[in-house]
Design a protein around this motif. Structure first.
Motif, mmCIF file in Angstrom:
data_model
loop_
_atom_site.group_PDB
_atom_site.id
_atom_site.type_symbol
_atom_site.label_atom_id
_atom_site.label_comp_id
_atom_site.label_asym_id
_atom_site.label_seq_id
_atom_site.Cartn_x
_atom_site.Cartn_y
_atom_site.Cartn_z
ATOM 1 N N UNK B 14 0.839 -1.198 0.000
ATOM 2 C CA UNK B 14 0.000 0.000 0.000
ATOM 3 C C UNK B 14 0.872 1.245 0.000
ATOM 4 N N UNK B 15 0.565 2.123 -0.918
ATOM 5 C CA UNK B 15 1.271 3.405 -0.948
ATOM 6 C C UNK B 15 0.586 4.341 0.058
ATOM 7 N N UNK B 16 1.354 4.817 1.026
ATOM 8 C CA UNK B 16 0.784 5.735 2.016
ATOM 9 C C UNK B 16 0.919 7.163 1.501
ATOM 10 N N UNK B 17 -0.208 7.861 1.511
ATOM 11 C CA UNK B 17 -0.236 9.242 1.050
ATOM 12 C C UNK B 17 -0.666 10.129 2.226
ATOM 13 N N UNK B 20 -3.882 12.089 2.435
ATOM 14 C CA UNK B 20 -5.164 11.433 2.697
ATOM 15 C C UNK B 20 -5.515 11.371 4.187
ATOM 16 N N UNK B 21 -4.565 11.780 5.029
ATOM 17 C CA UNK B 21 -4.813 11.760 6.482
ATOM 18 C C UNK B 21 -6.045 12.589 6.836
#
Lengths: 146, 48
Positions: B14-17, B20-21
């Motif tokens: 999973x790419x954490x962006x 998007x938090x």
């Protein structure tokens, strides 16, 4: 998963995801969300289209982008990601319409052999949870890591 | 990793962006959540 899936991004807690559906209707932004329910360790799974013009999200719009299996496989993949972080979690899902619920059922049916290796899978029938069987009609679904 | 290999993995990468938090904790599908709570209250959970 035996079907292709889209790459997606998520926030750090893996409760919110975004990806793009690509097809004849263009690039359509999709979001997946896991929300806490009133029952401890049970999360509601929902996904839908993000309208880049209005900024609104709908789980009722019919995208018709010719990629429903790929989208479902992507959503299923997010369940793997989410439960890898929270192995005790139950994931609840139901469609916003009966057509959508059938779509969920199709996603489970198409991948049941694989999903069953890792998850308990239940369907809601007549106000009772039962083991998910292919071909049965269910109102809602629930999965939990084995 | 090639896309075909990515698709074979069950637990995805999973790419954490961080952008998007801002969505975390917001309920984007309130009707569905309400429905889920209603059903769970009525039928509970299955015995594993």
């Amino acid at each position: 998963m035996k079907y292709q899936r889209y790459k997606y991004s998520a926030e750090n807690e893996l409760m919110y995801y975004e990806f793009y559906s690509v097809g004849p209707k263009g690039h359509i932004k999709k979001v997946i969300e896991f929300s806490e329910t009133n029952v401890e360790d049970v999360y509601n799974l929902a996904f839908g289209d993000y309208d880049e013009i209005t900024g609104k999200i709908s789980d009722r719009v019919v995208t018709n982008n010719g990629d429903s299996l790929k989208v479902l496989s992507t959503v299923a993949s997010s369940v793997y990601a989410f439960t890898s972080k929270r192995p005790e979690a139950w994931v609840f899902a139901t469609g916003s319409t009966s057509v959508r619920t059938r779509l969920y059922r199709m996603g489970l049916t198409n991948n049941l052999a694989e999903i069953s290796e890792d998850f308990h899978v239940y369907g809601l029938k007549e106000d009772q949870w039962e083991d998910f069987f292919i071909g049965e009609d269910y109102k809602a679904f629930l999965v939990k890591r084995k | 990793m090639e896309p075909k290999d990515l698709n074979k993995k069950k637990t995805p990468i999973v790419k954490i962006d961080k952008e998007l938090e801002k969505h975390r904790g917001k309920v984007l599908f309130p009707e569905k959540l309400k429905r889920a709570n209603k059903i769970l209250k009525r039928v509970g959970l299955p015995n594993v």
